[in-house]
Design a protein around this motif. Sequence first.
Motif, short mmCIF file in Angstrom:
data_model
loop_
_atom_site.label_atom_id
_atom_site.label_comp_id
_atom_site.label_asym_id
_atom_site.label_seq_id
_atom_site.Cartn_x
_atom_site.Cartn_y
_atom_site.Cartn_z
N ASP A 77 86.96 9.03 -71.87
CA ASP A 77 86.50 7.84 -71.14
C ASP A 77 85.16 7.30 -71.62
OD1 ASP A 77 85.08 10.00 -70.23
OD2 ASP A 77 85.65 9.77 -68.13
N THR A 78 84.62 7.83 -72.69
CA THR A 78 83.39 7.30 -73.26
C THR A 78 83.50 7.31 -74.79
OG1 THR A 78 82.28 9.44 -73.45
CG2 THR A 78 82.01 8.24 -71.35
N PRO A 79 82.79 6.44 -75.48
CA PRO A 79 82.84 6.45 -76.95
C PRO A 79 82.45 7.80 -77.55
CG PRO A 79 81.86 4.42 -76.19
CD PRO A 79 82.01 5.30 -74.98
N GLN A 80 81.55 8.53 -76.91
CA GLN A 80 81.13 9.83 -77.43
C GLN A 80 82.31 10.82 -77.47
OE1 GLN A 80 79.51 8.21 -74.93
NE2 GLN A 80 77.69 7.56 -76.04
N LYS A 81 83.34 10.58 -76.68
CA LYS A 81 84.49 11.47 -76.64
C LYS A 81 85.59 11.07 -77.62
CE LYS A 81 83.68 12.89 -71.91
NZ LYS A 81 84.22 12.90 -70.54
N TRP A 82 85.59 9.84 -78.13
CA TRP A 82 86.64 9.46 -79.07
C TRP A 82 86.12 9.09 -80.45
CZ3 TRP A 82 86.55 5.79 -74.79
CH2 TRP A 82 85.97 4.57 -75.12
N LYS A 83 84.83 8.93 -80.62
CA LYS A 83 84.29 8.62 -81.94
C LYS A 83 84.23 9.90 -82.78
CE LYS A 83 83.08 4.25 -81.25
NZ LYS A 83 83.70 3.14 -81.94
N ARG A 84 84.65 9.81 -84.03
CA ARG A 84 84.64 10.98 -84.92
C ARG A 84 83.31 11.15 -85.62
NH1 ARG A 84 90.07 8.95 -87.64
NH2 ARG A 84 88.96 7.05 -87.17
N ALA A 85 82.57 10.08 -85.81
CA ALA A 85 81.25 10.10 -86.43
C ALA A 85 80.54 8.82 -86.03
CB ALA A 85 81.38 10.18 -87.96
N LYS A 86 79.24 8.76 -86.21
CA LYS A 86 78.51 7.56 -85.78
C LYS A 86 78.95 6.31 -86.52
CE LYS A 86 74.52 8.48 -88.71
NZ LYS A 86 73.10 8.75 -88.75
N ASP A 88 82.06 5.62 -87.21
CA ASP A 88 83.44 5.35 -86.81
C ASP A 88 83.52 4.03 -86.04
OD1 ASP A 88 86.10 5.49 -86.11
OD2 ASP A 88 85.94 7.45 -85.16
N ILE A 89 84.42 3.13 -86.48
CA ILE A 89 84.61 1.86 -85.78
C ILE A 89 85.83 1.88 -84.87
CG2 ILE A 89 83.40 0.54 -87.57
CD1 ILE A 89 86.20 -0.34 -88.60
N PHE A 90 86.53 3.02 -84.82
CA PHE A 90 87.72 3.16 -83.99
C PHE A 90 87.39 3.05 -82.51
CE2 PHE A 90 90.17 5.96 -81.23
CZ PHE A 90 91.44 5.45 -81.39
N ASP A 91 88.20 2.31 -81.78
CA ASP A 91 88.18 2.30 -80.31
C ASP A 91 89.63 2.32 -79.87
OD1 ASP A 91 85.40 2.17 -79.53
OD2 ASP A 91 85.37 0.15 -80.35
N PRO A 92 89.93 3.00 -78.78
CA PRO A 92 91.31 3.02 -78.32
C PRO A 92 91.81 1.60 -78.04
CG PRO A 92 90.00 4.62 -77.14
CD PRO A 92 89.05 3.79 -77.93
N TYR A 93 93.08 1.37 -78.33
CA TYR A 93 93.65 0.07 -78.06
C TYR A 93 93.77 -0.17 -76.56
CZ TYR A 93 95.16 -0.31 -82.92
OH TYR A 93 95.19 -0.39 -84.28
N THR A 94 93.47 -1.37 -76.17
CA THR A 94 93.69 -1.79 -74.79
C THR A 94 94.94 -2.67 -74.79
OG1 THR A 94 92.41 -3.81 -75.05
CG2 THR A 94 91.19 -1.83 -74.34
#
Length: 98
Positions: A77-86, A88-94
């Motif tokens: 539920d936070t970017p710190q939990k799904w980002k692989r590295a600083k 990383d531009i990935f964000d979960p799809y909405t």
Amino acid sequence: MTVGHVNGILFFFEPTSVDAFPGIPSGGSLRCVYKNWRWIVSRTDNMPNWYVAADGMKAQKMASTVDEAITYVGAFDTPQKWKRAKEDIFDPYTPAVR
């Protein structure tokens, strides 16, 4: 406990020493908090049905992970939990992005 690699995404935990890990008594439990620091970008990257095995014993599933809904995995539920590295531009799809 230490973590070892078997193959692909299969890993194992093992005691650092017999003295540090005297065992788990019958009917007892061991709480182990596992925090992965990379490459898990969603709850579904976690495999269910973890098991315990040792020489001379029949492998047994860990009751806390016998759950195809993987409710034992915390929220992403936070970017710190799904980002692989600083970087990383990935964000979960909405639904809106899809």
